[in-house]
Design a protein around this motif. Structure first.
Motif, PDB file in Angstrom:
ATOM      1  N   ASN A   1      -5.982  -2.372 -11.250  1.00 32.97           N
ATOM      2  CA  ASN A   1      -5.738  -0.884 -11.348  1.00 32.97           C
ATOM      3  C   ASN A   1      -5.589  -0.034  -9.997  1.00 32.97           C
ATOM      4  O   ASN A   1      -5.882   1.022  -9.783  1.00 32.97           O
ATOM      5  CB  ASN A   1      -6.893  -0.239 -12.083  1.00 32.97           C
ATOM      6  N   LEU A   2      -5.610  -0.898  -8.921  1.00 33.98           N
ATOM      7  CA  LEU A   2      -5.730  -0.128  -7.603  1.00 33.98           C
ATOM      8  C   LEU A   2      -4.483  -0.268  -6.820  1.00 33.98           C
ATOM      9  O   LEU A   2      -4.076  -1.552  -6.378  1.00 33.98           O
ATOM     10  CB  LEU A   2      -6.941  -0.877  -6.684  1.00 33.98           C
ATOM     11  N   ARG A   3      -3.689   0.757  -6.396  1.00 38.82           N
ATOM     12  CA  ARG A   3      -2.491   0.721  -5.848  1.00 38.82           C
ATOM     13  C   ARG A   3      -2.942   0.190  -4.343  1.00 38.82           C
ATOM     14  O   ARG A   3      -3.904   0.822  -3.642  1.00 38.82           O
ATOM     15  CB  ARG A   3      -1.756   2.114  -5.625  1.00 38.82           C
ATOM     16  N   THR A   4      -2.114  -0.798  -3.650  1.00 42.73           N
ATOM     17  CA  THR A   4      -2.749  -1.366  -2.651  1.00 42.73           C
ATOM     18  C   THR A   4      -1.716  -1.640  -1.541  1.00 42.73           C
ATOM     19  O   THR A   4      -0.725  -2.173  -1.947  1.00 42.73           O
ATOM     20  CB  THR A   4      -3.635  -2.804  -2.918  1.00 42.73           C
ATOM     21  N   ILE A   5      -1.818  -1.473  -0.160  1.00 43.15           N
ATOM     22  CA  ILE A   5      -0.976  -1.888   0.523  1.00 43.15           C
ATOM     23  C   ILE A   5      -1.271  -3.145   1.579  1.00 43.15           C
ATOM     24  O   ILE A   5      -2.466  -3.362   1.729  1.00 43.15           O
ATOM     25  CB  ILE A   5      -0.900  -0.617   1.791  1.00 43.15           C
ATOM     26  N   LEU A   6      -0.600  -4.171   1.352  1.00 47.31           N
ATOM     27  CA  LEU A   6      -0.622  -5.463   1.975  1.00 47.31           C
ATOM     28  C   LEU A   6       0.516  -5.815   2.777  1.00 47.31           C
ATOM     29  O   LEU A   6       1.642  -5.310   2.724  1.00 47.31           O
ATOM     30  CB  LEU A   6      -0.593  -6.352   0.834  1.00 47.31           C
ATOM     31  N   PRO A   7       0.309  -6.880   3.624  1.00 48.14           N
ATOM     32  CA  PRO A   7       1.388  -7.260   4.364  1.00 48.14           C
ATOM     33  C   PRO A   7       2.461  -8.222   3.614  1.00 48.14           C
ATOM     34  O   PRO A   7       1.731  -8.942   2.473  1.00 48.14           O
ATOM     35  CB  PRO A   7       0.617  -8.343   5.493  1.00 48.14           C
ATOM     36  N   TYR A   8       3.720  -8.335   3.916  1.00 42.61           N
ATOM     37  CA  TYR A   8       4.485  -9.325   3.127  1.00 42.61           C
ATOM     38  C   TYR A   8       4.095 -10.614   3.589  1.00 42.61           C
ATOM     39  O   TYR A   8       3.930 -11.416   2.886  1.00 42.61           O
ATOM     40  CB  TYR A   8       6.039  -8.984   3.569  1.00 42.61           C
TER      41      TYR A   8
END
Length: 309
Positions: A222-229
């Protein structure tokens, strides 16, 4: 590839009969303009200790205005030269420059001082607004562009107040071919800072048996998350571990069993090799925000468990 280019402006502290005015404390430094300014690089310090301590206690403070600044500016005090330094990164956004120049002007007014920049150019309260900041932004964009053209790097990273921004050729073409490269650049960097998402932090573990280092991220239900590709060691961790020392990257997938406000409800459902995770992630659940990072939409418990099948 990441390079910190910048330009600094210096404002002398006010002379008194014996010595100089007391150095501003952080609270005074943040309230010198009629705006709500914040510091962005002092996360672990108690807010009261921070506000009441002098600016000179810190190597530099990263200052900006919420929802306005893209990269902010650095403020520091030099005890030896008795001057305040305001450092603006190259390239910064238009809003960063306008805020920094307004700030420099307020300092000069407060201390009755002139303003000198690192090139030796002298300004006053009356003409600092005329500083040609646009050429500094365009120069910065040009440096990034030529760095990419030289083929030295496939992407070029700069720091924002909250997140790094990674440029590739496609993004630079969009900037350079637009009606206003300055505004296009400014908007790209600014938008990434204020995305309504959690930026995942990397952690490192050492295997006790063969001492290999493992890099890890976490993705929570449920957490919109920014991650590296494709993960690599972030600049802030580059003094702890080198990229080629990391033998593998994993991601821990966390589900919530019960009340989301209760820390005990959060449980690691399993781990995936990072590349496998990216391959399994449904394409409609993420999008690239720049050359290197993706924003993953909130995943339900079922969607997280599906990734582990």
């Amino acid at each position: 590839m990441e390079v910190k280019m910048s330009i600094s402006f210096y404002v002398k502290n006010k002379k008194k009969f014996l010595g100089y005015e007391k150095v501003l404390n952080v609270e005074e430094a943040l309230t010198i303009l009629d705006k709500e300014l914040n510091t962005y690089n002092t996360g672990n310090i108690d807010i009261n200790d921070l506000l009441l301590s002098p600016v000179s206690n810190y190597q530099c403070l990263l200052i900006g205005e919420d929802k306005v600044s893209a990269r902010g500016f650095e403020l520091s005090y030099d005890n030896k030269n008795k001057d305040y330094a305001v450092r603006i990164f190259t390239p910064s956004s238009r809003e960063d420059w306008l805020l920094a120049l307004e700030y420099i002007k307020a300092l000069a007014k407060k201390f009755g001082s002139e303003i000198i920049n690192e090139r030796g150019e002298v300004y006053t309260v009356d003409n600092i607004d005329k500083f040609n900041y646009e050429s500094d932004i365009l120069y910065g964009i040009e440096v990034i562009t030529s760095n990419m053209k030289s083929g030295e790097a496939h992407n070029y990273t700069i720091f924002g107040i909250d997140r790094v921004v990674s440029f590739n050729q496609e993004m630079l073409d969009k900037i350079n071919n637009s009606d206003s490269p300055i505004d296009t650049f400014s908007n790209i960097v600014k938008e990434i800072q204020y995305l309504d998402a959690y930026s995942a932090h990397q952690q490192f573990y050492k295997n006790n048996e063969d001492y290999r280092i493992m890099g890890a991220y976490t993705l929570t239900q449920n957490l919109r998350t920014i991650l590296p590709y494709k993960p690599s060691v972030e600049f802030e961790n580059s003094d702890i571990v080198k990229n080629d020392e990391v033998s593998c990257w994993n991601i821990g997938l966390v589900t919530i069993n019960g009340d989301e406000n209760d820390p005990n409800s959060y449980q690691v459902a399993g781990n995936l090799n990072y590349d496998d995770f990216i391959k399994k992630l449904p394409i409609n659940k993420y999008k690239f925000i720049d050359a290197s990072y993706i924003m993953v939409e909130p995943l339900s418990k079922e969607e997280i468990l599906d990734l582990l099948k």
